[in-house]
Write a protein that holds these residues in place. Sequence first.
Motif: not given
Length: 486
Positions: A414-418
């Motif tokens: 989830t890091p990028a879309l967060t």
Amino acid sequence: MSDNTAQVPNSELVSSAYRQALEVISTVEPRIAEATRQELADQRASLKLIASENYASPAVLLTMGTWFSDKYAEGTVGHRFYAGCQNVDTVEALAAEHARELFGAPYAYAQPHSGIDANLVAFWSILAHRVETPALEQLGAKNVSELSEADWEKLRGDLGNQRLLGMSLDAGGHLTHGFRPNISGKMFHQQQYGTDPETGLLDYDALRAKAKEFKPLIIVAGYSAYPRRVNFAKMREIADEVGATLMVDMAHFAGLVAGKVFTGDENPVPFAHVTTTTTHKSLRGPRGGLVLAQEEYASSVDRGCPMVLGGPLSHVMAAKAVALAEARTPEFKTYAHAVADNAKSLAEGLMRRGAKLVTDGTDNHLVLIDVTSFGLTGRQAESALLDAGVVTNRNSVPSDPNGAWYTSGIRIGTPALTTRGFGADEFDAVAELMVHVLQNTQPGTTKAGGPSKATYQLADGVADKVKDASAELLDKHPLYPGLNLA
């Protein structure tokens, strides 16, 4: 960047900077300029769920494109093998200062070019501290160049006869944790620990028993595909019981440590003798590495160049300093907690729709789907999802019957879309789209008519439907809003 979206402060100024840079590049090689424009367009249009990728801020990206790229700077701050490195000294000192303050580490080394380089520096630093230095002291020598040929050959043999215990690849460990085809598996006599076959969770008692039997010099903790937290206090206890150095590779979850999601026994830095990390992934910086260490290992780590590394990439160290400064802000802490919360939402959404997850969930930033429940291999699932604009990577699961190439799993994070601003509702929608693709994908056949591990058939219309739904989500959270290259 704000806490949950890739903002572009002074957007017209930044847009102008990039437009002019691309114009300059176009005068030499226009195809590179076009590929750069296209990469931004592609990233803006896809659901990036690769757990090891993120989006760096414009400030971080712009910092790398400077004349610091032109400097050779072997050595350390104030002790270079080249003249004229006073500004590089400033850059490296700032990167190390931010790293020490951010992670509460006694010592930080900002030169590694990548996570693998950081691990190599750590391995050889531990060998130097534990094997080479005591041998030199016993022989009354200051360095290896003073040794006789016979003493040098003996020391070389001792250095190459050490043991390493790391997490197995299919349990969630990394190639550099002793995987035989990797240099780490060739440097050491290695054994690997895994996870409980029923739960997929780390079994500390089994790990302790293996460590007592094997008696390694180094125990490597950390992971690249384990969807749970680790008790590093227990890991240190085990290391101390067998006289091992505890090395933690936190490349994947460093942002969760920096953002105070992982605290107490789940924060590796106070317990590890040496900690390594990348600076991209959940830290949201440039591609590169760091080594953090307790004071007794500092002098050995400081020899990373020229012991293992070539000349430090000064322009990337400058970008590391900028990214680490960003990570010390309250906004980054909010972001890190959102990464973990979103991973739970994504995992729950997948399980609610029938997907099988390794360990039945997550409490970090990543989720590992066992796609055999859909009748697919990891390679088939990865390819079908990519056709629908969902970017993931195939990954082994514990005791994977399909091996490390085809695999049985898909790893997502989830890091990028967060960073783009996605929240719980959007990640639940992402889970819906992923399951829809997987449910509508059938394995293909080989030329001989047998089952294929690579080919697949995605039902008509599914890819377009998912791309359209993804576009609606992405349009609500644009990547680098305000950045205009036209």
